[in-house]
Design a protein around this motif. Structure first.
Motif: not given
Length: 263
Positions: A79, A149, A153-154, A156-157, A181, A185, A188-189
């Motif tokens: 991450m 989070e 998250r931002q 990783m995006l 958004e 996860l 996304l991960v």
């Protein structure tokens, strides 16, 4: 007759002595104590049961904390930017042709500190928006986790390619109309890690080119001179080190790695 009388007298004296009396007393008392001792209770799992609620006991809480800490290495690698950095540094070592220099400890340590440098703004947001209110008991743990989070998250995006995101959304059977958004996860991960692997190998390809040219030139020169028994790798190593040092390679490489995360 006299011998039997003396033996009985000796036995009577031993039984009447202090050690003998203690042995008889212990033999009589120990069974009573063993019967009166309470049975050992099991490890308490939950304490404070009742109308006031319940909480886990200290041993169980310690076990849960240690189990959670075992996931920290995976979180660090999957991450954050650690994956890209450590792969690029490992490819650099292979391109230089050095077997164990820099050693693995140096590569991993440098990757961790460079990861902290790259993730600095994200970690600052997590600390300010999630940890400080939670430490001041202004929010619950669940709300703090939800706030923490958002910055991660931002990050990783911003580093995830749309093609990789679309791939895992299709595999996860998630509607394409769902915004990035709102992607879970679990989707996304792996998309982020796939993008990091692509970026790392692209950078590694650019690193290999100048060192590969040096290897080809040295091999051609040795072949033309008839030095077939001399290893081209051994001869090319000092030239590659000299090129890397004269070009200020560490500055260029680490600066480019840090800049590659900027958006």
């Amino acid at each position: 007759m006299t011998m039997r009388t003396e033996a009985r007298a000796g036995t009577t004296r031993r039984a009447g002595s202090v050690p003998g009396r203690l042995a008889v007393l212990l033999a009589a008392v120990l069974p009573v104590l063993a019967a009166a001792a309470p049975a050992p209770s099991g490890l308490p799992i939950v304490v404070g049961q009742g109308s006031g609620g319940s909480s886990y006991s200290v041993p169980v809480q310690t076990l849960l904390i240690l189990t959670t800490l075992s996931f920290l290495p995976a979180m660090l690698m999957m991450m954050t930017g650690f994956t890209r950095i450590v792969i690029v540094l490992s490819l650099l070592r292979q391109a230089l042709g050095t077997q164990s220099s820099p050693p693995n400890q140096v590569i991993v340590g440098l990757s961790m500190f460079l990861t902290l440098f790259v993730m600095g703004p994200t970690l600052d947001r997590v600390y300010a928006e999630a940890y400080k209110p939670y430490a001041a008991t202004e929010i619950t743990f669940e709300e703090a986790a939800a706030r923490a989070e958002v910055p991660v998250r931002q990050f990783m995006l911003k580093q995830t390619r749309q093609s990789d995101m679309a791939l895992f959304m299709r595999l996860g059977r998630i509607d394409a109309a769902v915004k990035a958004e709102q992607v879970p996860l679990r989707v996304l991960v792996p998309a982020f890690v796939t993008s990091e692997l692509k970026s790392a190998f692209q950078i590694g390809f650019l690193i290999f080119i100048p060192f590969l040219v040096i290897d080809m030139v040295v091999a051609s020169v040795l072949m033309s001179l008839g030095m077939m028994m001399l290893s081209p790798v051994l001869v090319a190593l000092p030239f590659k080190l000299m090129l890397f040092v004269l070009a200020d390679g560490w500055n260029l490489l680490l600066g480019s790695l840090a800049a590659s995360f900027a958006t």
